[in-house]
Design a protein around this motif. Structure first.
Motif, PDB file in Angstrom:
ATOM      1  N   ARG A  78      52.276  87.464  39.334  1.00  0.00           N
ATOM      2  CA  ARG A  78      52.419  86.644  38.125  1.00  0.00           C
ATOM      3  C   ARG A  78      53.558  85.642  38.224  1.00  0.00           C
ATOM      4  NH1 ARG A  78      49.514  88.189  33.466  1.00  0.00           N
ATOM      5  NH2 ARG A  78      48.720  90.284  33.753  1.00  0.00           N
ATOM      6  N   TRP A  79      54.675  86.051  38.829  1.00  0.00           N
ATOM      7  CA  TRP A  79      55.821  85.149  38.882  1.00  0.00           C
ATOM      8  C   TRP A  79      55.496  83.902  39.685  1.00  0.00           C
ATOM      9  CZ3 TRP A  79      58.364  83.533  43.231  1.00  0.00           C
ATOM     10  CH2 TRP A  79      58.135  84.245  44.406  1.00  0.00           C
ATOM     11  N   ILE A  80      54.636  84.013  40.686  1.00  0.00           N
ATOM     12  CA  ILE A  80      54.252  82.837  41.464  1.00  0.00           C
ATOM     13  C   ILE A  80      53.396  81.906  40.609  1.00  0.00           C
ATOM     14  CG2 ILE A  80      52.835  82.052  43.409  1.00  0.00           C
ATOM     15  CD1 ILE A  80      53.864  84.403  44.997  1.00  0.00           C
ATOM     16  N   VAL A  81      52.458  82.474  39.872  1.00  0.00           N
ATOM     17  CA  VAL A  81      51.593  81.669  39.011  1.00  0.00           C
ATOM     18  C   VAL A  81      52.427  80.982  37.934  1.00  0.00           C
ATOM     19  CG1 VAL A  81      49.671  81.760  37.382  1.00  0.00           C
ATOM     20  CG2 VAL A  81      49.594  83.132  39.469  1.00  0.00           C
ATOM     21  N   VAL A  82      53.338  81.706  37.304  1.00  0.00           N
ATOM     22  CA  VAL A  82      54.187  81.128  36.259  1.00  0.00           C
ATOM     23  C   VAL A  82      55.069  80.028  36.847  1.00  0.00           C
ATOM     24  CG1 VAL A  82      56.095  81.616  34.675  1.00  0.00           C
ATOM     25  CG2 VAL A  82      54.146  83.180  34.805  1.00  0.00           C
ATOM     26  N   THR A  83      55.660  80.277  38.004  1.00  0.00           N
ATOM     27  CA  THR A  83      56.505  79.270  38.656  1.00  0.00           C
ATOM     28  C   THR A  83      55.701  78.018  38.972  1.00  0.00           C
ATOM     29  OG1 THR A  83      57.876  81.019  39.607  1.00  0.00           O
ATOM     30  CG2 THR A  83      58.052  78.830  40.602  1.00  0.00           C
ATOM     31  N   LEU A  84      54.508  78.185  39.481  1.00  0.00           N
ATOM     32  CA  LEU A  84      53.656  77.046  39.801  1.00  0.00           C
ATOM     33  C   LEU A  84      53.330  76.234  38.558  1.00  0.00           C
ATOM     34  CD1 LEU A  84      52.009  75.489  41.888  1.00  0.00           C
ATOM     35  CD2 LEU A  84      50.125  77.054  41.439  1.00  0.00           C
ATOM     36  N   ILE A  85      53.003  76.900  37.481  1.00  0.00           N
ATOM     37  CA  ILE A  85      52.697  76.197  36.225  1.00  0.00           C
ATOM     38  C   ILE A  85      53.916  75.421  35.737  1.00  0.00           C
ATOM     39  CG2 ILE A  85      52.170  76.544  33.771  1.00  0.00           C
ATOM     40  CD1 ILE A  85      50.319  78.865  34.705  1.00  0.00           C
ATOM     41  N   ILE A  86      55.097  76.035  35.802  1.00  0.00           N
ATOM     42  CA  ILE A  86      56.330  75.360  35.374  1.00  0.00           C
ATOM     43  C   ILE A  86      56.599  74.133  36.239  1.00  0.00           C
ATOM     44  CG2 ILE A  86      58.847  75.583  35.247  1.00  0.00           C
ATOM     45  CD1 ILE A  86      58.348  78.522  34.368  1.00  0.00           C
ATOM     46  N   VAL A  87      56.437  74.262  37.545  1.00  0.00           N
ATOM     47  CA  VAL A  87      56.680  73.137  38.457  1.00  0.00           C
ATOM     48  C   VAL A  87      55.700  72.002  38.172  1.00  0.00           C
ATOM     49  CG1 VAL A  87      56.552  72.416  40.878  1.00  0.00           C
ATOM     50  CG2 VAL A  87      57.785  74.486  40.261  1.00  0.00           C
ATOM     51  N   LEU A 106      54.199  71.379  35.327  1.00  0.00           N
ATOM     52  CA  LEU A 106      54.589  70.765  34.048  1.00  0.00           C
ATOM     53  C   LEU A 106      55.796  69.855  34.206  1.00  0.00           C
ATOM     54  CD1 LEU A 106      54.065  73.739  31.570  1.00  0.00           C
ATOM     55  CD2 LEU A 106      52.712  71.637  31.744  1.00  0.00           C
ATOM     56  N   ILE A 107      56.774  70.284  34.989  1.00  0.00           N
ATOM     57  CA  ILE A 107      57.959  69.442  35.238  1.00  0.00           C
ATOM     58  C   ILE A 107      57.545  68.159  35.945  1.00  0.00           C
ATOM     59  CG2 ILE A 107      60.101  69.264  36.583  1.00  0.00           C
ATOM     60  CD1 ILE A 107      60.541  72.260  35.957  1.00  0.00           C
ATOM     61  N   ALA A 108      56.659  68.271  36.920  1.00  0.00           N
ATOM     62  CA  ALA A 108      56.203  67.086  37.646  1.00  0.00           C
ATOM     63  C   ALA A 108      55.462  66.129  36.729  1.00  0.00           C
ATOM     64  CB  ALA A 108      55.321  67.506  38.821  1.00  0.00           C
ATOM     65  N   VAL A 109      54.610  66.654  35.873  1.00  0.00           N
ATOM     66  CA  VAL A 109      53.857  65.805  34.933  1.00  0.00           C
ATOM     67  C   VAL A 109      54.813  65.110  33.972  1.00  0.00           C
ATOM     68  CG1 VAL A 109      52.239  65.851  32.985  1.00  0.00           C
ATOM     69  CG2 VAL A 109      51.694  67.083  35.095  1.00  0.00           C
ATOM     70  N   VAL A 110      55.797  65.826  33.450  1.00  0.00           N
ATOM     71  CA  VAL A 110      56.771  65.232  32.541  1.00  0.00           C
ATOM     72  C   VAL A 110      57.582  64.166  33.272  1.00  0.00           C
ATOM     73  CG1 VAL A 110      58.878  65.682  31.219  1.00  0.00           C
ATOM     74  CG2 VAL A 110      56.897  67.193  30.987  1.00  0.00           C
ATOM     75  N   ALA A 111      58.002  64.446  34.497  1.00  0.00           N
ATOM     76  CA  ALA A 111      58.797  63.482  35.266  1.00  0.00           C
ATOM     77  C   ALA A 111      58.000  62.217  35.571  1.00  0.00           C
ATOM     78  CB  ALA A 111      59.286  64.118  36.559  1.00  0.00           C
ATOM     79  N   ILE A 112      56.735  62.388  35.947  1.00  0.00           N
ATOM     80  CA  ILE A 112      55.901  61.210  36.235  1.00  0.00           C
ATOM     81  C   ILE A 112      55.657  60.404  34.967  1.00  0.00           C
ATOM     82  CG2 ILE A 112      53.566  60.519  36.922  1.00  0.00           C
ATOM     83  CD1 ILE A 112      53.661  62.881  38.933  1.00  0.00           C
ATOM     84  N   THR A 113      55.386  61.106  33.865  1.00  0.00           N
ATOM     85  CA  THR A 113      55.169  60.432  32.594  1.00  0.00           C
ATOM     86  C   THR A 113      56.415  59.669  32.174  1.00  0.00           C
ATOM     87  OG1 THR A 113      53.629  62.178  31.937  1.00  0.00           O
ATOM     88  CG2 THR A 113      54.486  60.764  30.182  1.00  0.00           C
ATOM     89  N   TYR A 114      57.574  60.309  32.318  1.00  0.00           N
ATOM     90  CA  TYR A 114      58.843  59.670  31.964  1.00  0.00           C
ATOM     91  C   TYR A 114      59.091  58.442  32.845  1.00  0.00           C
ATOM     92  CZ  TYR A 114      63.802  59.016  31.059  1.00  0.00           C
ATOM     93  OH  TYR A 114      65.014  58.493  30.725  1.00  0.00           O
ATOM     94  N   ALA A 115      58.767  58.536  34.127  1.00  0.00           N
ATOM     95  CA  ALA A 115      58.992  57.433  35.050  1.00  0.00           C
ATOM     96  C   ALA A 115      58.082  56.244  34.747  1.00  0.00           C
ATOM     97  CB  ALA A 115      58.776  57.893  36.486  1.00  0.00           C
TER      98      ALA A 115
END
Length: 109
Positions: free
Chosen positions: A87-96, A98-107
């Protein structure tokens, strides 16, 4: 221009070949995948962490066993056993992601 387009097509073909090799657990794929991940470590900080995890997964002692030819025989003899990611791998992947999507959107804004 055209040179960059050709490079991207060739790089994409290499990435697809590596992905297919990883999916089939082909022993030859560890080195090219390691080189690509090593190059990915240049992008600091998130991609360094992700590629570091992938490098560890490719070159730890368990991975050496998984990429041996006899391991495919073991998998074929035990079709009822399926690997599930912790589970921790799946949760980490989802968080990463989401961070990438937010960063790209912000950029882009």
């Amino acid at each position: 221009g055209i040179g960059l387009g050709i490079f991207m097509v060739l790089f994409s073909a290499l990435a697809i070949a590596i992905a297919v090799g990883l999916r089939r657990l082909s022993p030859w794929v560890r080195i090219p995948a390691g080189i690509i991940c090593g190059l990915g470590c240049i992008h600091v900080p998130i991609w360094t962490i992700i590629n570091g995890i992938i490098l560890y997964a490719l070159f730890n002692p368990k991975a050496k066993t998984v990429f041996k030819p006899y391991y495919k025989e073991v998998v074929a003899m035990t079709p009822d056993i399926k690997y599930t990611s912790p589970r921790w791998i799946v949760v980490t992947l989802i968080i990463v992601i989401l961070i990438a999507v937010v960063a790209i959107t912000y950029a882009l804004v």
